[in-house]
Motif scaffolding. Structure first.
Motif, PDB file in Angstrom:
ATOM      1  N   VAL A 276      76.007  -3.550  59.493  1.00 56.49           N
ATOM      2  CA  VAL A 276      75.135  -2.915  60.487  1.00 56.49           C
ATOM      3  C   VAL A 276      74.136  -3.924  61.030  1.00 56.49           C
ATOM      4  O   VAL A 276      73.522  -4.684  60.268  1.00 56.49           O
ATOM      5  N   LEU A 277      73.976  -3.926  62.351  1.00 64.09           N
ATOM      6  CA  LEU A 277      72.899  -4.686  62.983  1.00 64.09           C
ATOM      7  C   LEU A 277      72.277  -3.770  64.031  1.00 64.09           C
ATOM      8  O   LEU A 277      72.907  -3.438  65.045  1.00 64.09           O
ATOM      9  N   ALA A 278      71.047  -3.326  63.784  1.00 61.08           N
ATOM     10  CA  ALA A 278      70.372  -2.376  64.669  1.00 61.08           C
ATOM     11  C   ALA A 278      69.026  -2.946  65.115  1.00 61.08           C
ATOM     12  O   ALA A 278      68.320  -3.584  64.335  1.00 61.08           O
ATOM     13  N   ARG A 279      68.696  -2.690  66.390  1.00 64.62           N
ATOM     14  CA  ARG A 279      67.433  -3.138  66.960  1.00 64.62           C
ATOM     15  C   ARG A 279      66.872  -2.031  67.867  1.00 64.62           C
ATOM     16  O   ARG A 279      67.461  -0.987  68.020  1.00 64.62           O
ATOM     17  N   GLU A 280      65.741  -2.320  68.498  1.00 66.90           N
ATOM     18  CA  GLU A 280      65.088  -1.322  69.344  1.00 66.90           C
ATOM     19  C   GLU A 280      65.969  -0.896  70.516  1.00 66.90           C
ATOM     20  O   GLU A 280      65.975   0.263  70.906  1.00 66.90           O
ATOM     21  N   ASP A 281      66.682  -1.843  71.112  1.00 70.11           N
ATOM     22  CA  ASP A 281      67.581  -1.495  72.208  1.00 70.11           C
ATOM     23  C   ASP A 281      68.866  -2.311  72.079  1.00 70.11           C
ATOM     24  O   ASP A 281      68.958  -3.241  71.280  1.00 70.11           O
ATOM     25  N   ASP A 282      69.829  -1.936  72.894  1.00 69.51           N
ATOM     26  CA  ASP A 282      71.147  -2.554  72.784  1.00 69.51           C
ATOM     27  C   ASP A 282      71.123  -4.039  73.114  1.00 69.51           C
ATOM     28  O   ASP A 282      71.800  -4.843  72.471  1.00 69.51           O
ATOM     29  N   ASP A 283      70.362  -4.408  74.145  1.00 65.24           N
ATOM     30  CA  ASP A 283      70.330  -5.812  74.538  1.00 65.24           C
ATOM     31  C   ASP A 283      69.808  -6.690  73.403  1.00 65.24           C
ATOM     32  O   ASP A 283      70.349  -7.769  73.139  1.00 65.24           O
ATOM     33  N   THR A 298      76.925  -2.407  65.892  1.00 62.81           N
ATOM     34  CA  THR A 298      75.795  -3.054  66.550  1.00 62.81           C
ATOM     35  C   THR A 298      75.267  -2.152  67.654  1.00 62.81           C
ATOM     36  O   THR A 298      76.044  -1.584  68.428  1.00 62.81           O
ATOM     37  N   GLY A 299      73.941  -2.023  67.744  1.00 59.30           N
ATOM     38  CA  GLY A 299      73.369  -1.244  68.828  1.00 59.30           C
ATOM     39  C   GLY A 299      71.938  -0.854  68.550  1.00 59.30           C
ATOM     40  O   GLY A 299      71.330  -1.311  67.578  1.00 59.30           O
ATOM     41  N   CYS A 300      71.394   0.006  69.395  1.00 55.83           N
ATOM     42  CA  CYS A 300      70.042   0.498  69.178  1.00 55.83           C
ATOM     43  C   CYS A 300      70.038   1.431  67.972  1.00 55.83           C
ATOM     44  O   CYS A 300      71.070   1.931  67.531  1.00 55.83           O
ATOM     45  N   TYR A 301      68.841   1.679  67.432  1.00 58.16           N
ATOM     46  CA  TYR A 301      68.741   2.484  66.211  1.00 58.16           C
ATOM     47  C   TYR A 301      69.358   3.862  66.385  1.00 58.16           C
ATOM     48  O   TYR A 301      70.058   4.360  65.497  1.00 58.16           O
ATOM     49  N   ALA A 302      69.108   4.492  67.529  1.00 57.11           N
ATOM     50  CA  ALA A 302      69.624   5.846  67.734  1.00 57.11           C
ATOM     51  C   ALA A 302      71.144   5.866  67.764  1.00 57.11           C
ATOM     52  O   ALA A 302      71.778   6.767  67.190  1.00 57.11           O
ATOM     53  N   ALA A 323      73.315  -5.470  55.909  1.00 55.75           N
ATOM     54  CA  ALA A 323      72.395  -5.799  57.000  1.00 55.75           C
ATOM     55  C   ALA A 323      71.950  -7.249  56.978  1.00 55.75           C
ATOM     56  O   ALA A 323      71.082  -7.630  57.745  1.00 55.75           O
ATOM     57  N   GLY A 324      72.498  -8.053  56.104  1.00 55.43           N
ATOM     58  CA  GLY A 324      72.100  -9.458  56.038  1.00 55.43           C
ATOM     59  C   GLY A 324      71.216  -9.726  54.839  1.00 55.43           C
ATOM     60  O   GLY A 324      70.604  -8.811  54.277  1.00 55.43           O
ATOM     61  N   PRO A 325      71.096 -10.987  54.439  1.00 57.86           N
ATOM     62  CA  PRO A 325      70.399 -11.323  53.190  1.00 57.86           C
ATOM     63  C   PRO A 325      68.884 -11.307  53.294  1.00 57.86           C
ATOM     64  O   PRO A 325      68.202 -11.265  52.279  1.00 57.86           O
ATOM     65  N   LEU A 333      65.845  -1.423  58.367  1.00 57.12           N
ATOM     66  CA  LEU A 333      66.620  -0.214  58.067  1.00 57.12           C
ATOM     67  C   LEU A 333      65.704   0.925  57.640  1.00 57.12           C
ATOM     68  O   LEU A 333      65.869   2.071  58.069  1.00 57.12           O
ATOM     69  N   GLY A 334      64.753   0.601  56.739  1.00 53.36           N
ATOM     70  CA  GLY A 334      63.883   1.651  56.230  1.00 53.36           C
ATOM     71  C   GLY A 334      62.910   2.177  57.255  1.00 53.36           C
ATOM     72  O   GLY A 334      62.654   3.386  57.328  1.00 53.36           O
ATOM     73  N   GLU A 335      62.371   1.280  58.081  1.00 49.66           N
ATOM     74  CA  GLU A 335      61.332   1.690  59.023  1.00 49.66           C
ATOM     75  C   GLU A 335      61.881   2.398  60.250  1.00 49.66           C
ATOM     76  O   GLU A 335      61.283   3.355  60.753  1.00 49.66           O
ATOM     77  N   HIS A 336      63.036   1.942  60.751  1.00 47.72           N
ATOM     78  CA  HIS A 336      63.524   2.446  62.026  1.00 47.72           C
ATOM     79  C   HIS A 336      64.791   3.284  61.920  1.00 47.72           C
ATOM     80  O   HIS A 336      64.934   4.273  62.651  1.00 47.72           O
ATOM     81  N   LEU A 337      65.735   2.882  61.041  1.00 46.14           N
ATOM     82  CA  LEU A 337      67.016   3.578  60.991  1.00 46.14           C
ATOM     83  C   LEU A 337      66.994   4.758  60.032  1.00 46.14           C
ATOM     84  O   LEU A 337      67.500   5.848  60.352  1.00 46.14           O
ATOM     85  N   LEU A 338      66.402   4.585  58.849  1.00 45.17           N
ATOM     86  CA  LEU A 338      66.440   5.646  57.842  1.00 45.17           C
ATOM     87  C   LEU A 338      65.788   6.945  58.328  1.00 45.17           C
ATOM     88  O   LEU A 338      66.311   8.024  58.042  1.00 45.17           O
ATOM     89  N   PRO A 339      64.663   6.907  59.059  1.00 48.62           N
ATOM     90  CA  PRO A 339      64.119   8.187  59.546  1.00 48.62           C
ATOM     91  C   PRO A 339      65.093   8.951  60.434  1.00 48.62           C
ATOM     92  O   PRO A 339      65.181  10.180  60.356  1.00 48.62           O
ATOM     93  N   LEU A 340      65.841   8.240  61.280  1.00 43.07           N
ATOM     94  CA  LEU A 340      66.844   8.913  62.107  1.00 43.07           C
ATOM     95  C   LEU A 340      67.977   9.460  61.250  1.00 43.07           C
ATOM     96  O   LEU A 340      68.501  10.550  61.510  1.00 43.07           O
ATOM     97  N   LEU A 341      68.381   8.716  60.212  1.00 43.28           N
ATOM     98  CA  LEU A 341      69.442   9.188  59.332  1.00 43.28           C
ATOM     99  C   LEU A 341      69.001  10.421  58.556  1.00 43.28           C
ATOM    100  O   LEU A 341      69.788  11.319  58.293  1.00 43.28           O
TER     101      LEU A 341
END
Length: 348
Positions: A276-283, A298-302, A323-325, A333-341
């Protein structure tokens, strides 16, 4: 570079009392991971809706590094007096606990540090994190591994899991002093788990092809602990048969045909290894993927949360997010992705 699409899969219904404390039916139809998408007002809503239909209790784990990062090369006139970092899993393990993830996997790495030792360190430094150590059955006798694990369970409130690496590359196996090949590897793994579980329960006798135990079995203070959750994988008939008899969770890869394979695993929970590689937006995500050569989801968090939610909707109850070392990736992951999950799945 766009988001990699994973093959469509499905799963048959299955019930089991799992390590998640959940006996929900697991189901699946053909599907694919979502591609990267623009973050829109509808993206968050899609992520929140994605897995409400399934009712599966999901756990999210991160994969920890086993090799220390190389120290930067400094100019000749600079003296670096800092001690060399020798615990590659420690910072990432602490990040996983602080980020609120369910667990962490320390993978078997023939060129890295010993997974069971690193797992013990992460268990010591954490209070709630479940830690899964991956090892191959040839490293020690099942009685010794069971005794070591019983001690770790005692000191960590039963937070240890086992993931067996059974079908190693032949060259790697030989370098480890293991010359078994083919179906014998799974026959040994079958006996390994049978013996380990047997001595764990008390008085035990066993005579097999690979192991023999006479007058075995644990008493206090080793007795009374919860046996480590057993994670297995593989797609061969031997691998699936071993999981059907011994696994709590069978871990698939994104390219595996879940629809065909899960039919042979009645009652076994399903896991998925997912880069997984997630960021604020796709770009931003795609730019990071190009810089690092990353191939995976790969993509935005949502968008990433929605794709993971679809897997949970289809019965996958345990995710191993790669997610990388670097610890900052785990914090992301915890701050941005986990709340959405948490909104789109029932997190265990």
């Amino acid at each position: 570079m766009g988001t990699r699409r994973f093959p469509g899969h499905g799963a048959t219904d299955a019930r089991r009392s799992t390590p998640h404390g959940d006996a929900d039916a697991r189901r699946s139809t053909r599907h694919g991971a979502m591609g990267a998408r623009r973050s829109t007002p509808h993206s968050d809503a899609n992520a929140r809706r994605s897995a409400r239909r399934g009712g599966v209790m999901a756990r999210f784990n991160v994969t920890l590094p086993t090799r220390s990062a190389a120290r930067p090369v400094l100019p000749g006139f600079v003296t670096d007096v800092r001690p060399a970092r020798s615990d590659p899993a420690g910072p990432a393990g602490r990040a996983a606990e602080l980020a609120g993830l369910s667990g962490a996997l320390v993978p078997f790495d023939p060129e890295g540090q010993e997974s069971l030792v690193l797992a013990a360190g992460v268990l010591r430094d954490s209070r709630h994190l479940r830690v899964i150590a991956e090892f191959h059955p040839g490293i020690a006798t099942p009685v010794y591994l069971a005794k070591l694990s019983a001690s770790l369970q005692r000191f960590s409130a039963d937070r240890l899991g086992w993931r067996l690496a059974v079908d190693l590359d032949p060259a790697v196996a030989r370098a480890q002093g293991d010359f078994l090949t083919g179906a014998d590897r799974y026959a040994r793994a079958e006996e390994f788990l049978t013996v380990a579980k047997g001595v764990w329960q008390g008085d035990f006798e066993y005579r097999g092809r690979f192991y023999q135990v006479a007058g075995g079995g644990f008493a206090a203070p080793l007795s009374g602990r919860v046996f480590p959750t057993v994670y297995l994988g593989g797609t061969s008939p031997e691998a699936l048969e071993l999981s059907a008899r011994h696994a709590d969770v069978h871990v698939f890869s994104p390219q595996d045909d879940l629809e065909a394979l899960t039919a042979r695993l009645p009652g076994v929970a399903y896991g998925l290894r997912l880069p997984v590689l997630a960021r604020e937006d796709d770009d931003e995500a795609l730019a990071a993927a190009r810089r690092t050569g990353f191939t995976g989801l790969t993509g935005c968090y949502a968008a990433v949360a929605a794709a993971i939610g679809e897997y949970a909707d289809r019965g996958v109850s345990e995710f191993f997010l790669e997610a990388g070392p670097r610890p900052e990736e785990t914090y992301r992951l915890g701050e941005h992705l986990l709340p959405l999950l948490k909104e789109s799945t029932r997190v265990g």
